[in-house]
Design a protein around this motif. Structure first.
Motif, PDB file in Angstrom:
ATOM      1  N   VAL A 167      70.875   5.245   1.400  1.00 45.99           N
ATOM      2  CA  VAL A 167      69.683   4.449   1.622  1.00 45.99           C
ATOM      3  C   VAL A 167      68.416   5.085   2.380  1.00 45.99           C
ATOM      4  O   VAL A 167      67.438   4.375   2.212  1.00 45.99           O
ATOM      5  N   LEU A 168      68.605   6.168   3.175  1.00 46.90           N
ATOM      6  CA  LEU A 168      67.523   6.830   3.664  1.00 46.90           C
ATOM      7  C   LEU A 168      66.757   7.734   2.690  1.00 46.90           C
ATOM      8  O   LEU A 168      65.542   8.412   3.385  1.00 46.90           O
ATOM      9  N   CYS A 169      67.044   7.886   1.542  1.00 48.18           N
ATOM     10  CA  CYS A 169      66.154   8.398   0.491  1.00 48.18           C
ATOM     11  C   CYS A 169      65.481   7.421  -0.216  1.00 48.18           C
ATOM     12  O   CYS A 169      65.647   6.384  -0.593  1.00 48.18           O
ATOM     13  N   ASP A 170      64.272   7.907  -0.672  1.00 46.85           N
ATOM     14  CA  ASP A 170      63.341   6.902  -1.226  1.00 46.85           C
ATOM     15  C   ASP A 170      63.924   6.454  -2.463  1.00 46.85           C
ATOM     16  O   ASP A 170      64.322   7.515  -3.498  1.00 46.85           O
ATOM     17  N   SER A 171      63.702   5.254  -3.026  1.00 44.80           N
ATOM     18  CA  SER A 171      63.672   4.872  -4.238  1.00 44.80           C
ATOM     19  C   SER A 171      64.995   4.846  -5.024  1.00 44.80           C
ATOM     20  O   SER A 171      65.391   4.576  -6.349  1.00 44.80           O
ATOM     21  N   THR A 172      66.063   5.028  -4.073  1.00 42.37           N
ATOM     22  CA  THR A 172      67.450   4.968  -4.774  1.00 42.37           C
ATOM     23  C   THR A 172      67.999   3.841  -4.846  1.00 42.37           C
ATOM     24  O   THR A 172      67.596   2.694  -4.237  1.00 42.37           O
ATOM     25  N   GLU A 227      70.322   5.385  12.135  1.00 40.25           N
ATOM     26  CA  GLU A 227      69.175   5.382  11.196  1.00 40.25           C
ATOM     27  C   GLU A 227      69.164   4.278  10.531  1.00 40.25           C
ATOM     28  O   GLU A 227      67.711   3.770  10.325  1.00 40.25           O
ATOM     29  N   LEU A 228      70.156   3.540   9.956  1.00 42.16           N
ATOM     30  CA  LEU A 228      70.204   2.202   9.118  1.00 42.16           C
ATOM     31  C   LEU A 228      69.729   1.402  10.255  1.00 42.16           C
ATOM     32  O   LEU A 228      69.067   0.263   9.970  1.00 42.16           O
ATOM     33  N   TYR A 229      70.090   1.226  11.607  1.00 38.55           N
ATOM     34  CA  TYR A 229      69.793   0.336  12.721  1.00 38.55           C
ATOM     35  C   TYR A 229      68.218   0.261  12.687  1.00 38.55           C
ATOM     36  O   TYR A 229      67.708  -0.692  12.940  1.00 38.55           O
ATOM     37  N   LYS A 230      67.733   1.209  12.919  1.00 38.70           N
ATOM     38  CA  LYS A 230      66.298   1.707  13.299  1.00 38.70           C
ATOM     39  C   LYS A 230      65.509   1.144  12.060  1.00 38.70           C
ATOM     40  O   LYS A 230      64.553   0.598  12.231  1.00 38.70           O
TER      41      LYS A 230
END
Length: 318
Positions: A130-135, A187-190
């Motif tokens: 989820v933290l990577c672009d366009s996945t 990181e998901l929370y943020k």
């Protein structure tokens, strides 16, 4: 005075946060989780004590956009069915009583999964992607966030504040959002905080972080309330003071603290003596409230009889 993490927080949200801060250590707000429109736990408390909890917890699991109905057990399907439209019940309560709303989201994984796919064992969804672009994972994650935001916006439009507790229990790996550790869940929370605050402008939310580990704490800029969930293996009289000290030592001393989930309610007489500054507690649903398996009726009555405990009038249930 507490400053909300969201700089644009509504007046109602600010007032609620300051109320929680003011009560912590002086009294404790009673709370109960419920997963059905019947709210049988709340009725059970009222029937046995004559009182009702001030804080009511609602569950959003049935609002998950990606539920695999074709590969689900009967228990899973029943839980989903029982939980449907509970936000309508929450709205009615908020409009017609003096309760505080808190919401939990057992989020069925945005892609793939079977049965109760909020559990790591039932999905191969990789939260780190989820933290990577366009996945695909990131696209699905934002898709789901948009849908849940529409539900939360209904409360924002009515100026109803919500204690919002996403990505809970990230100290363990049993939920997909924490399967790769609390740092990823953080990181998901943020990511959600930024998106809901600045894109969706959900200014009615107070942000509740639910993990007692230092390496997963998002930082004071993202948090209104620190909290932890505690399920003792057996009953013991406690004010959870040791757990409070652990929580603030691992996270922060500057935020309101709460017992977001408990199996056994804190001992009210111990709290009266110690004034451990928990703003509220919330007992989990079903058997954790109903019957004698966890909380004895005498303990429940002692809690709701005490002047140290804050309860609701909740005339809607009378």
């Amino acid at each position: 005075m507490q400053i909300t993490a969201n700089p644009y927080a509504s007046e109602e949200a600010k007032e609620l946060l300051n109320y929680l801060s003011d009560m912590a250590g002086k009294k404790i707000i009673t709370g109960q989780h419920t997963q059905t429109n019947e709210m049988e736990e709340v009725s059970y408390i009222r029937d046995n004590t004559g009182k009702t909890p001030k804080l009511i917890g609602f569950e959003l699991l049935s609002y998950s956009p990606n539920i695999n109905y074709d590969d689900a057990t009967a228990a899973c399907l029943k839980e989903i069915e029982d939980n449907k439209n509970t936000l309508d019940t929450a709205m009615d309560l908020a409009k017609n009583s003096d309760v505080i709303l808190t919401m939990t989201f057992h989020w069925y994984s945005p892609i793939g999964g079977r049965d109760k796919s909020f559990y790591t064992e039932n999905t191969d969804f990789d939260a780190e992607k989820v933290l990577c672009d366009s996945t695909p994972e990131r696209i699905a994650f934002f898709h789901d966030m948009d849908i849940i935001a529409k539900e939360l916006k209904k409360f924002s439009d009515e100026n109803i504040p919500i204690l919002w507790r996403p990505f809970h229990e990230s100290e363990g790996q049993w939920f997909w959002w924490a399967a790769k550790g609390p740092e990823i869940a953080c990181e998901l929370y943020k990511l959600m905080f930024e998106y809901y605050t600045y894109h969706h402008q959900l200014n009615n939310l107070l942000w509740v972080w639910n993990c007692p580990l230092a390496n997963g704490y998002p930082g004071d800029a993202y948090v209104d309330i620190i909290s932890m969930d505690i399920y003792l293996s057996e009953y013991a009289k406690t004010d959870y003071s040791k757990e409070y000290e652990k929580l603030i030592s691992e996270t922060t001393k500057s935020k309101v603290a709460a017992l977001a989930e408990v199996g056994y309610i804190p001992d009210i007489q111990m709290l009266e003596r110690s004034h451990t500054p928990w703003a509220y507690y919330m007992t989990w649903s079903k058997e954790f409230c109903i019957g004698e398996q966890y909380n004895k009726t005498d303990n429940l009555r002692a809690m709701y009889k005490s002047e140290y405990a804050i309860m609701s009038r909740m005339d809607i249930l009378a």
